[in-house]
Design a protein around this motif. Structure first.
Motif, PDB file in Angstrom:
ATOM      1  N   VAL A  74      31.482  22.845   6.501  1.00 20.02           N
ATOM      2  CA  VAL A  74      32.011  23.232   5.664  1.00 20.02           C
ATOM      3  C   VAL A  74      31.340  21.989   4.490  1.00 20.02           C
ATOM      4  O   VAL A  74      31.325  22.378   2.781  1.00 20.02           O
ATOM      5  N   SER A  75      32.364  20.887   4.970  1.00 18.53           N
ATOM      6  CA  SER A  75      32.039  19.480   4.256  1.00 18.53           C
ATOM      7  C   SER A  75      31.110  19.236   3.251  1.00 18.53           C
ATOM      8  O   SER A  75      31.171  18.945   2.936  1.00 18.53           O
ATOM      9  N   ARG A  76      29.961  19.453   4.873  1.00 21.99           N
ATOM     10  CA  ARG A  76      29.058  18.466   4.247  1.00 21.99           C
ATOM     11  C   ARG A  76      28.007  19.478   3.009  1.00 21.99           C
ATOM     12  O   ARG A  76      28.148  19.551   2.014  1.00 21.99           O
ATOM     13  N   ALA A  77      28.164  21.102   2.966  1.00 24.27           N
ATOM     14  CA  ALA A  77      27.288  22.367   2.625  1.00 24.27           C
ATOM     15  C   ALA A  77      28.576  21.654   1.044  1.00 24.27           C
ATOM     16  O   ALA A  77      27.878  21.435  -0.506  1.00 24.27           O
ATOM     17  N   THR A  78      30.182  21.627   0.642  1.00 24.69           N
ATOM     18  CA  THR A  78      30.925  21.508   0.084  1.00 24.69           C
ATOM     19  C   THR A  78      30.374  19.945  -0.860  1.00 24.69           C
ATOM     20  O   THR A  78      30.021  20.265  -3.078  1.00 24.69           O
ATOM     21  N   ALA A  79      29.595  19.631  -0.888  1.00 22.06           N
ATOM     22  CA  ALA A  79      29.551  17.911  -0.898  1.00 22.06           C
ATOM     23  C   ALA A  79      28.082  18.044  -1.097  1.00 22.06           C
ATOM     24  O   ALA A  79      28.282  17.330  -2.578  1.00 22.06           O
ATOM     25  N   LEU A  80      27.247  19.039  -0.877  1.00 24.69           N
ATOM     26  CA  LEU A  80      25.351  19.171  -1.379  1.00 24.69           C
ATOM     27  C   LEU A  80      26.063  19.947  -2.733  1.00 24.69           C
ATOM     28  O   LEU A  80      24.670  19.361  -3.644  1.00 24.69           O
ATOM     29  N   ALA A  81      26.447  20.228  -2.869  1.00 23.87           N
ATOM     30  CA  ALA A  81      26.866  21.684  -4.157  1.00 23.87           C
ATOM     31  C   ALA A  81      27.288  21.016  -5.258  1.00 23.87           C
ATOM     32  O   ALA A  81      26.552  20.873  -6.249  1.00 23.87           O
ATOM     33  N   VAL A  82      27.570  19.254  -4.865  1.00 17.81           N
ATOM     34  CA  VAL A  82      28.557  18.364  -5.710  1.00 17.81           C
ATOM     35  C   VAL A  82      27.220  17.990  -5.707  1.00 17.81           C
ATOM     36  O   VAL A  82      26.567  17.268  -7.509  1.00 17.81           O
ATOM     37  N   ARG A  83      26.880  17.084  -5.535  1.00 17.92           N
ATOM     38  CA  ARG A  83      25.645  16.195  -4.957  1.00 17.92           C
ATOM     39  C   ARG A  83      24.594  16.953  -6.005  1.00 17.92           C
ATOM     40  O   ARG A  83      23.513  15.684  -6.965  1.00 17.92           O
ATOM     41  N   ARG A  84      23.963  17.868  -5.552  1.00 17.54           N
ATOM     42  CA  ARG A  84      22.806  18.883  -6.352  1.00 17.54           C
ATOM     43  C   ARG A  84      23.115  18.978  -7.432  1.00 17.54           C
ATOM     44  O   ARG A  84      22.405  18.588  -8.988  1.00 17.54           O
ATOM     45  N   LEU A  85      24.254  19.428  -7.934  1.00 20.61           N
ATOM     46  CA  LEU A  85      24.433  19.504  -9.712  1.00 20.61           C
ATOM     47  C   LEU A  85      24.233  17.912 -10.418  1.00 20.61           C
ATOM     48  O   LEU A  85      24.119  18.168 -11.193  1.00 20.61           O
ATOM     49  N   ASN A  86      25.352  16.911 -10.106  1.00 19.83           N
ATOM     50  CA  ASN A  86      25.135  16.062 -10.140  1.00 19.83           C
ATOM     51  C   ASN A  86      23.559  14.918 -10.257  1.00 19.83           C
ATOM     52  O   ASN A  86      23.216  14.456 -11.384  1.00 19.83           O
ATOM     53  N   ALA A  87      22.589  15.264  -9.706  1.00 21.47           N
ATOM     54  CA  ALA A  87      22.100  14.960  -9.612  1.00 21.47           C
ATOM     55  C   ALA A  87      19.974  15.997 -10.410  1.00 21.47           C
ATOM     56  O   ALA A  87      19.400  15.921 -10.244  1.00 21.47           O
ATOM     57  N   ALA A  88      21.444  17.261 -10.554  1.00 23.48           N
ATOM     58  CA  ALA A  88      20.205  18.086 -11.808  1.00 23.48           C
ATOM     59  C   ALA A  88      19.195  17.390 -12.368  1.00 23.48           C
ATOM     60  O   ALA A  88      19.386  16.433 -13.399  1.00 23.48           O
ATOM     61  N   PRO A  89      18.018  17.845 -12.797  1.00 25.75           N
ATOM     62  CA  PRO A  89      17.002  17.053 -13.501  1.00 25.75           C
ATOM     63  C   PRO A  89      16.839  17.174 -15.583  1.00 25.75           C
ATOM     64  O   PRO A  89      16.750  16.237 -15.845  1.00 25.75           O
ATOM     65  N   VAL A  90      18.057  18.760 -15.202  1.00 26.86           N
ATOM     66  CA  VAL A  90      17.970  18.693 -16.405  1.00 26.86           C
ATOM     67  C   VAL A  90      19.252  18.654 -16.901  1.00 26.86           C
ATOM     68  O   VAL A  90      20.314  18.541 -16.156  1.00 26.86           O
ATOM     69  N   PRO A  91      20.019  18.818 -18.147  1.00 26.10           N
ATOM     70  CA  PRO A  91      21.446  18.893 -18.307  1.00 26.10           C
ATOM     71  C   PRO A  91      22.371  19.685 -18.487  1.00 26.10           C
ATOM     72  O   PRO A  91      22.095  20.580 -18.142  1.00 26.10           O
ATOM     73  N   THR A  92      23.745  18.877 -17.374  1.00 26.83           N
ATOM     74  CA  THR A  92      24.493  20.226 -17.393  1.00 26.83           C
ATOM     75  C   THR A  92      25.564  20.643 -17.967  1.00 26.83           C
ATOM     76  O   THR A  92      26.098  19.106 -18.397  1.00 26.83           O
TER      77      THR A  92
END
Length: 264
Positions: free
Chosen positions: A89-107
């Motif tokens: 559960v912690s990994r899934a939550t952390a991955l969601a934030v990590r992927r958002l942080n690394a999105a190649p387009v502006p967020t």
């Protein structure tokens, strides 16, 4: 590939300009996240990573509040599960934030009402954050005997270690003006103008070269706390999961459920 998701805890669509609109959609619980919301957000980010011509992502919350952190009833259920499930559960939550942080387009995040706990991690992971003047913030995990371990890297980038050492340790609430002062949000506007302010930012983004934007963001992230290595990421996930199963967290969550002060 479908360019829309029209039901569930996370809605999204990609418009004709290549702008993705992602909506957190649990308004009945102030968009508090549970396992379904996290998994659906991950699926949305995966789908968007494959969207041809994607230029920007705009994140909003349905209802009165942007995002109220974790659903503490769900957290209390998870904490009683085996250690491996807590890590998952912690990994899934952390991955969601990590992927958002690394999105190649502006967020771009548009924040109204409450933005607590994990919600502060979501916006710290975004490139541009605009808040309505009614927005209220808190890095609240310590109130319930939990930690914000998995979002500390993004918060350090957004507001600096000095401000994290205040607000993640006190758990106190602060308003939109203070969020702007410390760098958690870039701009504060009247609530009625929030959508228009987001449109203005997107218009700026679309006027720029897509590849130049991608490279500029990649260079910025190369020197950011938020892009931690895999070993550090795993350590944060494991610490986050272990704290959820602690006796202190059990008391904190019981105090929330019973509407009383925790017996620390």
């Amino acid at each position: 590939m479908s360019r829309t998701q029209t039901s569930g805890p996370v809605l999204w669509r990609v418009d004709e300009r290549g702008v993705a609109h992602v909506v957190l959609n649990r308004p009945e619980v102030n968009n508090a996240y549970d396992g379904a919301l996290v998994e659906t957000l991950l699926a949305a980010l995966d789908a968007l990573s494959e969207a041809a011509g994607l230029r920007a992502v705009v994140i909003t919350g349905n209802g009165r509040h942007f995002q109220a952190g974790a659903d503490l009833g769900w957290i209390d259920t998870v904490r009683a599960a085996p250690a491996a499930e807590n890590v998952r559960v912690s990994r899934a939550t952390a991955l969601a934030v990590r992927r958002l942080n690394a999105a190649p387009v502006p967020t771009v995040a548009l924040v109204q009402g409450g933005c607590f706990g994990g919600g502060t991690g979501i916006i710290a992971a975004c490139d541009v954050v605009i808040a309505a003047d009614n927005a209220v913030f808190s890095i609240a995990e310590v109130r319930w005997g939990l930690t914000a371990a998995i979002i500390i890297p993004q918060l350090n980038d957004a507001i600096g270690v000095r401000q994290v050492r205040r607000y993640a340790l006190t758990g106190e609430r602060f308003d939109a003006a203070e969020a702007r002062r410390i760098g958690l949000v870039h701009e504060v506007v009247p609530a009625a103008d929030l959508s228009a302010a987001g449109t203005r930012i997107v218009d700026h983004v679309l006027a720029n070269g897509p590849e130049a934007i991608r490279q500029t963001k990649a260079h910025a992230l190369a020197f950011a706390w938020g892009e931690v290595d895999d070993a550090t990421f795993d350590g944060l996930v494991e610490a986050h999961a272990a704290k959820r199963r602690s006796a202190e967290a059990a008391e904190g969550l019981a105090s929330f459920k019973e509407k009383r002060a925790a017996k620390w």
